[in-house]
Design a protein around this motif. Structure first.
Motif, PDB file in Angstrom:
ATOM      1  N   TYR A  66      10.706 -11.510-115.872  1.00 23.96           N
ATOM      2  CA  TYR A  66      11.849 -11.857-116.586  1.00 23.96           C
ATOM      3  C   TYR A  66      12.994 -11.127-115.538  1.00 23.96           C
ATOM      4  O   TYR A  66      14.249 -12.134-116.506  1.00 23.96           O
ATOM      5  N   GLU A  67      12.488 -10.950-114.459  1.00 21.65           N
ATOM      6  CA  GLU A  67      14.110 -11.267-113.176  1.00 21.65           C
ATOM      7  C   GLU A  67      14.766 -12.813-113.105  1.00 21.65           C
ATOM      8  O   GLU A  67      15.472 -13.405-113.302  1.00 21.65           O
ATOM      9  N   VAL A  68      13.613 -13.773-113.394  1.00 27.80           N
ATOM     10  CA  VAL A  68      13.191 -15.159-113.010  1.00 27.80           C
ATOM     11  C   VAL A  68      14.012 -15.695-113.945  1.00 27.80           C
ATOM     12  O   VAL A  68      15.333 -16.912-114.156  1.00 27.80           O
ATOM     13  N   ALA A  69      13.764 -15.163-115.531  1.00 26.98           N
ATOM     14  CA  ALA A  69      14.666 -15.984-116.577  1.00 26.98           C
ATOM     15  C   ALA A  69      16.272 -15.129-116.815  1.00 26.98           C
ATOM     16  O   ALA A  69      16.454 -16.350-117.325  1.00 26.98           O
ATOM     17  N   THR A  70      17.201 -14.511-116.622  1.00 27.18           N
ATOM     18  CA  THR A  70      17.924 -13.401-115.975  1.00 27.18           C
ATOM     19  C   THR A  70      18.674 -15.130-115.682  1.00 27.18           C
ATOM     20  O   THR A  70      18.819 -14.863-114.547  1.00 27.18           O
ATOM     21  N   SER A  71      19.640 -15.123-116.803  1.00 28.05           N
ATOM     22  CA  SER A  71      20.666 -16.074-116.278  1.00 28.05           C
ATOM     23  C   SER A  71      20.193 -17.514-115.962  1.00 28.05           C
ATOM     24  O   SER A  71      21.489 -18.338-115.711  1.00 28.05           O
ATOM     25  N   ALA A  72      19.317 -17.591-116.241  1.00 28.93           N
ATOM     26  CA  ALA A  72      18.726 -19.596-115.856  1.00 28.93           C
ATOM     27  C   ALA A  72      18.857 -20.180-116.664  1.00 28.93           C
ATOM     28  O   ALA A  72      19.001 -19.840-118.078  1.00 28.93           O
ATOM     29  N   ASP A  73      19.079 -21.237-116.844  1.00 32.26           N
ATOM     30  CA  ASP A  73      19.531 -22.253-117.688  1.00 32.26           C
ATOM     31  C   ASP A  73      17.946 -23.207-117.547  1.00 32.26           C
ATOM     32  O   ASP A  73      18.298 -23.732-119.004  1.00 32.26           O
ATOM     33  N   ALA A  74      16.859 -22.945-117.577  1.00 31.13           N
ATOM     34  CA  ALA A  74      15.425 -23.291-117.517  1.00 31.13           C
ATOM     35  C   ALA A  74      14.255 -22.608-117.198  1.00 31.13           C
ATOM     36  O   ALA A  74      15.194 -21.821-115.872  1.00 31.13           O
ATOM     37  N   LEU A  75      13.532 -22.634-117.342  1.00 36.37           N
ATOM     38  CA  LEU A  75      11.978 -22.178-116.782  1.00 36.37           C
ATOM     39  C   LEU A  75      11.652 -23.726-116.763  1.00 36.37           C
ATOM     40  O   LEU A  75      11.318 -23.421-117.575  1.00 36.37           O
ATOM     41  N   ILE A  76      10.444 -23.668-115.642  1.00 36.96           N
ATOM     42  CA  ILE A  76       9.945 -24.781-115.211  1.00 36.96           C
ATOM     43  C   ILE A  76       8.422 -23.480-115.645  1.00 36.96           C
ATOM     44  O   ILE A  76       8.204 -23.163-114.492  1.00 36.96           O
ATOM     45  N   ILE A  77       7.513 -24.635-115.989  1.00 39.35           N
ATOM     46  CA  ILE A  77       5.854 -23.975-116.254  1.00 39.35           C
ATOM     47  C   ILE A  77       4.787 -24.910-114.966  1.00 39.35           C
ATOM     48  O   ILE A  77       4.890 -26.079-115.900  1.00 39.35           O
ATOM     49  N   ALA A  78       4.732 -23.988-113.837  1.00 41.80           N
ATOM     50  CA  ALA A  78       4.009 -25.297-113.131  1.00 41.80           C
ATOM     51  C   ALA A  78       2.615 -24.499-112.196  1.00 41.80           C
ATOM     52  O   ALA A  78       2.076 -25.236-111.339  1.00 41.80           O
ATOM     53  N   THR A  79       2.251 -23.815-113.213  1.00 41.79           N
ATOM     54  CA  THR A  79       0.986 -23.220-113.147  1.00 41.79           C
ATOM     55  C   THR A  79      -0.073 -23.106-114.442  1.00 41.79           C
ATOM     56  O   THR A  79       0.826 -22.621-115.402  1.00 41.79           O
ATOM     57  N   GLU A  80      -1.438 -22.677-115.104  1.00 42.96           N
ATOM     58  CA  GLU A  80      -1.723 -22.028-115.480  1.00 42.96           C
ATOM     59  C   GLU A  80      -1.636 -20.495-115.637  1.00 42.96           C
ATOM     60  O   GLU A  80      -3.068 -20.683-116.455  1.00 42.96           O
ATOM     61  N   TRP A  81      -1.869 -19.971-114.280  1.00 42.22           N
ATOM     62  CA  TRP A  81      -1.687 -18.604-114.464  1.00 42.22           C
ATOM     63  C   TRP A  81      -1.288 -17.692-116.715  1.00 42.22           C
ATOM     64  O   TRP A  81      -0.592 -18.515-116.687  1.00 42.22           O
ATOM     65  N   ALA A  82      -3.006 -16.995-116.604  1.00 40.97           N
ATOM     66  CA  ALA A  82      -2.770 -16.621-118.323  1.00 40.97           C
ATOM     67  C   ALA A  82      -1.433 -15.515-118.469  1.00 40.97           C
ATOM     68  O   ALA A  82      -1.370 -15.168-119.441  1.00 40.97           O
TER      69      ALA A  82
END
Length: 89
Positions: free
Chosen positions: A19-35
């Motif tokens: 949630y902290e990393v998403a705050t004000s982000a223009d994009a999220l890149i999923i680069a892991t398979e973590w459930a």
């Protein structure tokens, strides 16, 4: 794992949670398979982002569900996308 990464990547900013990393982000890149990322509160994440764009490099998430929530969503390497690209060529 994150403590080890901090020593190898000292110039990278690490966040406490998704949630902290998403705050004000223009994009999220999923680069892991973590459930863990499947279990996120995606409505909460959508509300905090500047632009709700998810680029899923691990085909981890359900794109249709994210689009219903209002995300722009794209994934990489799914068989149906490869077939569509082949047909367009």
């Amino acid at each position: 794992a994150m403590e080890k990464a901090r020593t190898v990547l000292p110039s990278v900013q690490f966040c406490a949670n998704e949630y902290e990393v998403a705050t004000s982000a223009d994009a999220l890149i999923i680069a892991t398979e973590w459930a863990d990322f499947r279990a996120c509160d995606w409505q909460k994440i959508h509300a905090t982002m500047a632009r709700p764009l998810v680029l899923d490099g691990r085909n981890l998430l359900n794109g249709q569900k994210l689009r219903v929530l209002g995300f722009e969503y794209d994934s990489f390497g799914r068989p149906d996308q490869i077939a569509e690209m082949s047909l367009a060529a």
